[in-house]
Write an enzyme that holds these catalytic residues in place. Structure first.
Site, PDB file in Angstrom:
ATOM      1  N   LYS A   1       0.854  -1.195  -0.323  1.00  0.00           N
ATOM      2  CA  LYS A   1       0.122   0.159   0.046  1.00  0.00           C
ATOM      3  C   LYS A   1       0.997   1.234   0.061  1.00  0.00           C
ATOM      4  O   LYS A   1       1.719   1.397   1.043  1.00  0.00           O
ATOM      5  CB  LYS A   1      -1.162  -0.026   1.256  1.00  0.00           C
ATOM      6  CG  LYS A   1      -1.733   1.083   1.034  1.00  0.00           C
ATOM      7  CD  LYS A   1      -2.892   1.348   2.356  1.00  0.00           C
ATOM      8  CE  LYS A   1      -3.801   2.561   2.199  1.00  0.00           C
ATOM      9  NZ  LYS A   1      -3.134   3.718   1.525  1.00  0.00           N
TER      10      LYS A   1
ATOM     11  N   ARG B   1     -16.572   0.875  -2.566  1.00  0.00           N
ATOM     12  CA  ARG B   1     -15.975   0.584  -1.444  1.00  0.00           C
ATOM     13  C   ARG B   1     -16.483  -0.870  -0.733  1.00  0.00           C
ATOM     14  O   ARG B   1     -17.562  -0.524  -0.234  1.00  0.00           O
ATOM     15  CB  ARG B   1     -15.744   1.803  -0.495  1.00  0.00           C
ATOM     16  CG  ARG B   1     -14.762   1.542   0.747  1.00  0.00           C
ATOM     17  CD  ARG B   1     -14.947   2.631   1.834  1.00  0.00           C
ATOM     18  NE  ARG B   1     -14.811   3.870   1.375  1.00  0.00           N
ATOM     19  CZ  ARG B   1     -13.652   4.520   1.126  1.00  0.00           C
ATOM     20  NH1 ARG B   1     -12.604   4.000   1.347  1.00  0.00           N
ATOM     21  NH2 ARG B   1     -13.557   5.872   0.590  1.00  0.00           N
TER      22      ARG B   1
END
Length: 555
Positions: free
Chosen positions: A251, A410
């Protein structure tokens, strides 16, 4: 359709609290619209003017709107001056209601008002957006004033709100999606899927009118950016338990990008779908050399110095840069990390499983691929997590191998794992003036999450700001004030804060029903707009997970 008809529908919707009733009202209005009116109506009823993929902006803020209202109020006869207009806005707390009241007053001078059509309004708004050059602001004000001079008071309410792109009637994208499905007898899932590919619910409504086959045939179009798939918080153990083998990727603490390539023509879009090609010529060159195919790639750009990633703000400065780009290229190396592919040589790939998309990606992109580990071993996934942290990255992303790419959604198919304090991305909707040495700037900020397109107050934040940051925020926000009341001000929503907090608490103080304990400003999220902020559903999920963890800790 006359704009008055549209305004009456909006007034009706504004008085409805039931989502099902809203869907019913909108669905009854859609079938009678022409093919030209349908996309405009759908965008307008959500408070939008342009397709979501479009970078076009109206370019009218609160100050220019006030100037336009001033032009039609007989100001030369001193019947209503600018300060009185501002006072009306402050008293109502709503530019729309203020415009309606001003148009009701006898001080407004109109020149043989004509009935406004929905398409007339749209064409005038397009004309406003097209104004450029030194005199563009005066021309924008003149065109807006012409619209108001031909508007009835109720029309003025919604005209002003559309110009601010905040309709305040509580209609979100989900409600409009379901209304389109009901109006034309098609499956809501088809409408949703078409929206993900087209990124324009107005155009999707026109296709739904043509029938389910038109929706099924929708494909992604190069240089019409689609929304980026989003991640939510979770744990390694939960993902392994639910899915078995999962894919783990670093990430990055950078900025998301979407790269479009057709032959030698290329564009890079930011997370907000802004064209940032001119600011990132070095990244364009790297990606152009990485593949010979026509593609749409999803990835993240990071700034590298001395072999280590630099903070997020270093990347954002490049994304915003319009001048001296060559000089900036020499100072900091920008490196793209590609982790997904949405389009390949004419084929839309978003419905393919992630594992198959990864296979296609590695087959056509030779460089700048984000490293990936796929495993059902918690030990191996945790090893990747620690390697990411040691390399200077934020953590890892966990992805479900058989999941599709869902633009703008999401969900649990992408999970982020970070060691940091919990954070939320929230919209700045208001502020209070500071005290003491900070009395000349805003000292605390009112933050909101979203629910079906409506912004709902959640908490305030007053800590974590330096004096320099507060000065910068004052400069950014002072022209976005739409209402004042004592020490408090309300803003035209456009800015997103990332805010850290220790826990969520149930609270009657804010409309969302929650408040943040020990909120602290982390950073401005210039790469996000208010459509990307946390939802009330996400807040409730976080609270449930928090409560579950607390129960487990207590045994």
């Amino acid at each position: 359709m006359l704009f008055m008809e549209f305004s009456r529908i909006c007034e009706q919707l504004e008085g409805i609290s039931s989502r099902l009733e809203m869907i019913d009202v909108i669905s009854r209005a859609l079938p009678g619209l022409s093919d030209q009116e349908l996309p405009v109506f759908v965008r307008f009823v959500m408070g939008r003017i342009f397709p979501d993929w479009s970078a076009e902006k109206l370019g009218i803020g609160p100050n220019l709107l006030i100037d336009a209202l001033e032009q039609i109020t007989g100001v030369k006869k001193k019947q209503l001056n600018k300060s009185q207009i501002v006072g009306t806005i402050n008293r109502t707390g709503d530019v729309g209601l203020a415009a309606e009241q001003i148009l009701q007053s006898k001080s407004v001078s109109t020149i043989s008002p004509e009935s406004l059509g929905l398409l007339d309004v749209y064409r005038e708004l397009l004309a406003i957006a097209s104004k450029e050059g030194e005199r563009s602001q005066q021309e924008k004000v003149r065109t807006a004033a012409r619209l108001f001079s031909n508007a009835e008071p109720l029309e003025g309410r919604y005209l002003a709100r559309i110009m601010m792109e905040e309709l305040r009637i509580g209609v979100g994208e989900g409600s409009v999606r379901d209304a389109i499905a009901k109006a034309f007898g098609v499956d809501p899932k088809l409408v949703e899927h078409a929206m993900q590919a087209k990124n324009d619910l107005g155009e999707v409504a026109r296709l739904a009118k043509a029938g389910p086959d038109a929706l099924t045939d929708v494909r992604i179009i190069l240089f019409h950016p689609v929304r980026m798939m989003l991640a939510q918080q979770g744990t390694i153990a939960e993902m392994l338990q639910e899915h078995g083998a999962i894919a783990a990727e670093f990430k990055y603490d950078g900025s998301r990008f979407q790269f479009h390539k057709q032959g030698t023509k290329t564009k890079i879009y930011s997370r907000r779908l802004e064209d940032v090609t001119g600011a990132l010529p070095d990244v364009v060159e790297k990606l152009l050399g990485a593949t010979d195919h026509d593609v749409i790639l999803d990835g993240e750009v990071i700034a590298i110095q001395d072999g280590r990633p630099m903070p997020f703000q270093s990347v954002l400065r490049r994304f915003r840069r319009r001048h001296d780009v060559a000089e900036a290229q020499e100072a900091i190396e920008m490196v793209p990390n590609v982790f997904d592919i949405l389009y390949l040589d004419g084929e839309t790939l978003i419905d393919l499983p992630f594992a198959e998309r990864r296979k296609r990606l590695t087959g056509v992109v030779k460089k700048y691929l984000a490293p990936q580990v796929t495993s059902d071993s918690q030990q191996e996934i945790e090893k990747t997590y620690h390697e990411a942290l040691e390399a200077g990255h934020e953590g890892i992303m966990l992805k479900v191998p058989d999941s599709p790419y869902t633009p703008g959604q999401r969900g649990k198919n992408w999970i982020k794992i970070k060691p940091e304090v919990d954070t939320l991305d929230l919209a700045v909707i208001g502020a209070e003036w500071g005290e003491g040495k900070r009395a000349h700037v805003f000292g605390s900020f009112l933050l909101a999450c979203q629910d079906e397109g409506k912004l709902i107050p959640l908490s305030r934040v007053a800590t974590g700001f330096s004096d320099e940051q507060l000065a910068e925020l004052y400069t950014a926000l002072k022209d976005r004030v739409i209402a004042k009341s004592g020490r408090s001000v309300s803003f035209e929503p456009f800015l997103v804060f990332e805010v850290g907090y220790s826990e969520l608490q149930v609270s009657p103080t804010y409309e969302a029903g929650f408040a943040l304990r020990f909120p602290r400003f982390i950073r401005i999220r210039d790469d996000k707009d208010t459509g990307d902020i946390e939802t009330i559903g996400g807040i409730r999920d976080r609270y449930r997970r928090q409560s579950k963890s607390a129960q487990a800790y207590r045994g």
